[in-house]
Structure formats: C-alpha cells, structure tokens
Enzyme design. Sequence first.
Site, PDB file in Angstrom:
ATOM      1  N   SER A 233       0.729  -1.060   0.003  1.00 15.78           N
ATOM      2  CA  SER A 233      -0.004   0.179  -0.089  1.00 15.78           C
ATOM      3  C   SER A 233       0.865   1.288  -0.084  1.00 15.78           C
ATOM      4  CB  SER A 233      -0.967  -0.187   1.088  1.00 15.78           C
ATOM      5  OG  SER A 233      -1.988   0.850   1.112  1.00 15.78           O
ATOM      6  N   ASP A 459      -8.674  -4.745  -5.660  1.00 15.62           N
ATOM      7  CA  ASP A 459      -8.136  -4.095  -4.576  1.00 15.62           C
ATOM      8  C   ASP A 459      -8.986  -2.878  -4.539  1.00 15.62           C
ATOM      9  OD1 ASP A 459      -6.503  -2.206  -2.888  1.00 15.62           O
ATOM     10  OD2 ASP A 459      -4.833  -3.470  -3.290  1.00 15.62           O
ATOM     11  N   HIS A 486      -6.998  -6.035  -0.302  1.00 13.06           N
ATOM     12  CA  HIS A 486      -5.979  -4.842  -0.447  1.00 13.06           C
ATOM     13  C   HIS A 486      -4.583  -5.682  -0.240  1.00 13.06           C
ATOM     14  CE1 HIS A 486      -3.913  -1.316  -0.445  1.00 13.06           C
ATOM     15  NE2 HIS A 486      -3.985  -1.044   0.933  1.00 13.06           N
TER      16      HIS A 486
END
Length: 526
Positions: A233, A459, A486
């Site tokens: 991320s 995602d 995610h």
Amino acid sequence: MRVSRRAVVAIFVPILAGLSIAVPPVASAAPAAPAQAGLERFLDQQLSWGSCADFARTDADRQAYADPKFDCTYLEVPLDYANPDGKTARIAMLRQKALDPAARIGSLFTDPGGPGGSGVSFLPSLAGLIGTGEVAQKFDLIGFDPRGVGVSEPTIDCSDTKEIDAERADLDIDTSPEGVAQTEAEYKDFAQRCADRVGLDVLANVGTRDVARDLNIAHQVVGDEKLSYVGYSYGTSIGAEYAEQFPGSVRAMVLDGAVDPSLNPVESRLTQARGFQRAFDNFATACVAQPGCPLGTDAQGASKRLQELLRPLIATPVAAGDRTLGYTDAMTGVLTALYSESLWGFLRDGLVQVGQGNGTNLLRLADAYYERAPDGSYSNLLEAFPVINCVDSDRLTDRQVALEISEESLQIAPFFDAGTGPSNALEQCSFWPVPPTSEPGPVKAPGLPTVLVVSSTGDPATPYEDGVSLARQMQARLLTVENDGHTVALQGANACADTAATRYLVDLALPAQDTTCSRQTPPAGG
C-alpha cells in the site's frame, strides 16, 4: 493506502505457469549511492538489539513481542537531512532473525502502509503468515516504524483520546456553507494542535522523501550493501521514492498494492472512489446470491439499499454494546470490510444487525480501522495519516475544483453517498502549516534493476490500474492477482503470489511477463 474520512467524497491455491525467469541484466546499472557528507556517524552506528518489551503499545503487542525470536532496537537518523549535525530522530525496528543462519541472504525490510501503519506491530503478524518457508529461513525480517509513526521518536501525537473520539462522532457531512465552515475550522484546529504539540520542525520532515533516506541508512547499518524490501500500500510509495533516490542500492523490491505517484491532483482524489465502488459491487454481487442478504436480491440496487440502511444513523445512532454506532463509523466499518474478502461475511452480518438496531459488527470494524485498543486508547495512525499525506501531496486551494471532485466522486461511488449533496470544502492539507516536500510525478529511476509490482484486480484502496501504471513507470515486472482484497503477497491468501514473491526475493527470479495468479477462495472471516 488508507482512505481518509472524506477521500471518496473528496493489513492484511492456483498454480503459476512459467515462474522462474531470471532477471535480465541491466545495460547501464546505476552505481550504489555514495555516502552523503555528514552522515558518517549515522552509517557507522552500532545497533543494540534487545528485548521488545518497551516497544509494545497494546496488549496484543506485548503478547507478540514476548516471543524470544523477536528483538528490537532504535536506529538514529538526522531529523533534517539538510542539517545532519542538528536534532536527531530514532527509528524503531523489530527483527526476526533468519531461521537458517547458514543460508542467510541478508535483511528484508517491510512496511505495512498507511501512511501511519506501524511496521513494528505488523512484522510479527507477517512473520506468522510467512511461517518457516524460504523467506523466513534466508532473511532477517525487519519491520520498522517510519519517522513519526508508532514508537519511533519524536512521535506524531496531535490529539488525545477524547479529541479522537469527538472527531469520530462528528459527521462532517453537512455541505451547507455553515457545515463547510465548521469542517474547515476543524481542519485548522487540527493543524494548529499538530504545530503546537509536535513542532513545525518535525512536521516538515516526516514525509516519504525522508523515510527513504532513513531506509538507506538502515540497510547499510544492518550490514546489507543493497536493500531488499517488501512494501504494501503506502509502503509502495516508500519503495518508489527509495528507487528514485537510490536506484543502484536496490537488490530486490516487491511493491504490492501500488499507489500511483503520476496521477494528476484531481485523478489522485478520485482513484479510490473507483476502487471502493468496484469492491462494494463485488461484495454486493456475492451477497445478493445468498438468502437473507440485507442488500436485497439485485446487485444493481445495492448502493441505494446500503444507504437506506445507514442514513437513519445520521439522526439516530444504534446501540453497539455499551457504545453507539453513528453514520460515519458505520461507513468506516463498511470500507474496512472491503479491504479483504475474508471480512465480507462479517460485514453482511453487520448490515443485518443494523437493520435490527444493533451496531456491534460495524463498530468493531471501524475500531479496527482506527486501531482502537480494547481499553479505548488509539495508536497514532489517525494523526500520522494526514500529517504525512500533507507533506507528500499538493495543496487544493480552488473551491470550484473541490466541488467538481466531490460531484464526480458521488457519481463514481454512490454507495458512499450520504444524501447531503456535493461539497466545496477544502481539504485538511489546504490549511497545513508547512510546505510539501514531494510533488506528484512519474517515477524516474534510471539504472534500477527489474523489480516486482503485485496488483490485485479487486483491490479497493489501490486499484489494479495503479499497479499497472507503477510497473510501467518503473519498468518493473507486473504480477496480476485475481483477488478481492488490499494486498496479497506473502500473506497466505494466494499461493501463486506467495511463490512468485518468494522466488524473486530469494533467487532474483521474476515471474514470466503477463503472469496472472488465479483466484484463491479465502477462508470465511469474522
């Protein structure tokens, strides 16, 4: 990459074919970055690894850190790299040593995202998912708290528990001139609190630019000539920034759940809206196929049905144990569950509960998102997230642009529409007291070896297209994973993705071009 409260309106088995293909040689590899003058004392420091007991913030941390396989230390770095003889910061690090010292390759640094996520808290969980496989056998696994985050010092600490609870209770959905003025006044108050309690010198030096510099010191101090890194991320932003600054100092880099740094100011504010609506639509499709779905029987009408369930909470919160669930926390709970398909069942039950006047599940999800401990305390994630974002991003100062972003976001993501209309409110960063230290733009890292970008098709927070774009910018190898969640690599959610990441990290062997990992059904969560 976490989504802010207003981001839509404005951590964590198929077979892969053709996996082991060696990294092609780079025609003109960049040399390793020379030591910057004035950093010698930081590069020469000796780390004192020891007990992690003093690094624990929560009961969960204390339980995890009690395992003797983990040890911890602080790394000293300049607070301001322009003045290396001035104030210093301490970067917290937690390590699991390589399980097979004779086969040890080096250290593998990892960051869970955020910004504001604690790598120190994350590492024991990731180590548990990695287990005793090759990555754990051959690498010291190191989680670190980026400057200002977690137990690194100085810490970004702008709000006390009472102030955070008040912020969660504040809806911030009134789009009238009075409501906009109130929201912006809160942004200004937060900025002033941060300036007063943290200090402008710290606020000016907590951006990703400086985290990358810290990481460059860290890998050398632990004895690695080049960096091996896994970033999830927002952690992909750290990796991309490091690659730009130190392309010749990268050994291996896995970037999973990519943030696209090339997006223009408007598109960067809309990309998550697309991703979360797509994730919600996928959840709704799965839900309506089951009897008793609280969203009805038609996925096309699920966004409207969700708001019919949740909008009454604007005026009348429902009970959730000895607390209550309001609209903002309910929507945060929905967003949280969209981060992982394994939470869909828990979300479905939570929406059923809301219809029965019970907010327990959704409040638990919101608490998890905000990292609220059972005793009511919080990590500093809620404070670090905007503080770091505001020195990493541009400033939105045009109210007409703000209104256009809000209008388009509501069209893109109707599941998030509270029914109060678009807003021309400026953003938190519009009132920030220090200038940004980064600006949007494509990654430029000539001489960077071929690295691995992993992107999941479903995602929500960092949409698949962002990974495609980052891989193109970095001339990286893209691994596509059919996954509604995610991030995925090395987390036991997809054996194909885990194998690809392992072979690359251990052998520097990349998956074949255009490889896609097929969907793997996750275990039921909740």
